[in-house]
Design an enzyme around this catalytic site. Structure first.
Site, PDB file in Angstrom:
ATOM      1  N   ASP A   1       0.837  -1.209   0.000  1.00  0.00           N
ATOM      2  CA  ASP A   1       0.000   0.000   0.000  1.00  0.00           C
ATOM      3  C   ASP A   1       0.865   1.249   0.000  1.00  0.00           C
ATOM      4  O   ASP A   1       1.419   1.618   1.034  1.00  0.00           O
ATOM      5  CB  ASP A   1      -0.892   0.009   1.248  1.00  0.00           C
ATOM      6  CG  ASP A   1      -2.017  -1.003   1.133  1.00  0.00           C
ATOM      7  OD1 ASP A   1      -2.800  -0.899   0.178  1.00  0.00           O
ATOM      8  OD2 ASP A   1      -2.104  -1.898   2.000  1.00  0.00           O
TER       9      ASP A   1
ATOM     10  N   ASP B   1     -10.621  -4.706  -1.208  1.00  0.00           N
ATOM     11  CA  ASP B   1      -9.572  -4.325  -0.260  1.00  0.00           C
ATOM     12  C   ASP B   1     -10.139  -3.522   0.899  1.00  0.00           C
ATOM     13  O   ASP B   1     -10.712  -2.451   0.704  1.00  0.00           O
ATOM     14  CB  ASP B   1      -8.533  -3.493  -1.042  1.00  0.00           C
ATOM     15  CG  ASP B   1      -7.326  -3.107  -0.221  1.00  0.00           C
ATOM     16  OD1 ASP B   1      -7.192  -3.588   0.919  1.00  0.00           O
ATOM     17  OD2 ASP B   1      -6.505  -2.325  -0.739  1.00  0.00           O
TER      18      ASP B   1
HETATM   19  C1  DX5 Z   1      -6.262   0.607   3.009  1.00  0.00           C
HETATM   20  C2  DX5 Z   1      -5.372  -0.376   2.296  1.00  0.00           C
HETATM   21  C3  DX5 Z   1      -5.651  -1.807   2.570  1.00  0.00           C
HETATM   22  C4  DX5 Z   1      -5.534  -2.201   4.017  1.00  0.00           C
HETATM   23  C5  DX5 Z   1      -6.012  -3.589   4.242  1.00  0.00           C
HETATM   24  O1  DX5 Z   1      -5.980   1.878   2.537  1.00  0.00           O
HETATM   25  O2  DX5 Z   1      -5.478  -0.192   0.903  1.00  0.00           O
HETATM   26  O3  DX5 Z   1      -4.846  -2.633   1.744  1.00  0.00           O
HETATM   27  O4  DX5 Z   1      -4.227  -2.094   4.477  1.00  0.00           O
HETATM   28  O5  DX5 Z   1      -5.906  -3.861   5.596  1.00  0.00           O
HETATM   29  P1  DX5 Z   1      -7.106  -4.495   6.436  1.00  0.00           P
HETATM   30  O6  DX5 Z   1      -7.342  -5.862   5.871  1.00  0.00           O
HETATM   31  O7  DX5 Z   1      -6.547  -4.516   7.816  1.00  0.00           O
HETATM   32  O8  DX5 Z   1      -8.305  -3.600   6.273  1.00  0.00           O
HETATM   33 ZN    ZN Z   2      -4.543  -1.692  -0.435  1.00  0.00          ZN
END
Ligand code: DX5
Ligand code: ZN
Length: 206
Positions: free
Chosen positions: A32, A167
């Site tokens: 990310d 996501d």
């Molecule tokens: C949010 C990110 C995600 C996030 C996913 O901006 O794009 O990829 O890190 O993490 P979880 O599964 O903890 O929501």
């Molecule tokens: Zn992400």
């Protein structure tokens, strides 16, 4: 179901999380990237992602939460499996063509409040759509259930080979909604990285 592991919440223990992902059955490592402009946070500068690529045995699935085309070009140099940037930051095919011409699979991410109409012009030119089920910027948020109907609507008009990924807030409960929506792939962060045994959690998402 393909599973991409987001190591965002493990930023301070990155090597450990990448190694655990290496040893798991995960399909991809999700990175990310945040620029402090498209989202408030700033994470995963280019040099860190070069290290991530060196350590990871999984193909990289890079999620660019960035505004600038120049930054997209910089991260494209990493030659990941998927390079996904946001539909909210483009007005035309320039970036899609640029990334495709490098031989990288292109994804477009879409925020919870953005209409799927914004995606329609591009559906024949991209490989993946990443539906955000949280407001981007932070890991560990709650899954926004409204995304399910949005994905179902989109699938009515999308080419059948376009990969649908999701996501944010994906865990052993919300995975049922992802399956019902018709996702091919899920990105999961804290649910996996908070667990002792990554594979046990990944299996619950398959
Ligand atoms: C949010 C990110 C995600 C996030 C996913 O901006 O794009 O990829 O890190 O993490 P979880 O599964 O903890 O929501
Ligand atoms: Zn992400």
């Amino acid at each position: 179901m393909k599973v991409s592991v987001s190591v965002l919440k493990e930023y301070n223990r990155l090597i450990n999380a990448i190694k655990k992902t290496n040893e798991s059955s995960a399909d991809f490592l999700h990175v990310d990237v945040m620029d402090g402009a498209f989202v408030d946070n700033k994470k995963f500068p280019l040099e860190v992602v070069y290290d991530v690529k060196r350590i990871s045995k999984k193909p990289l699935d890079i999620h660019l939460m960035v505004k600038s085309y120049d930054l997209i070009k910089e991260y494209a140099k990493l030659m990941p499996e998927y390079l996904t940037f946001h539909v909210e930051v483009i007005d035309d095919y320039t970036m899609i063509d640029y990334v495709k011409n490098l031989g990288i699979k292109v994804g477009l991410a879409i925020n919870p409040e953005t209409s799927i109409k914004k995606l329609i012009p591009y559906v024949d030119d991209i490989d993946l759509v990443l539906f955000m089920s949280v407001t981007p910027g932070l890991g560990g948020q709650e899954f926004k259930k409204e995304v399910v109907d949005k994905i179902k609507e989109f699938k009515k008009v999308a080419p059948s080979d376009l990969i649908i990924s999701i996501d944010g807030g994906v865990n052993d409960k919300t995975i049922e909604l992802c399956k019902y929506a018709g996702c091919d792939m899920v990105v999961s962060g804290s649910f996996i990285t908070n667990s002792e045994n990554y594979d046990e959690s990944i299996e619950k998402l398959r």
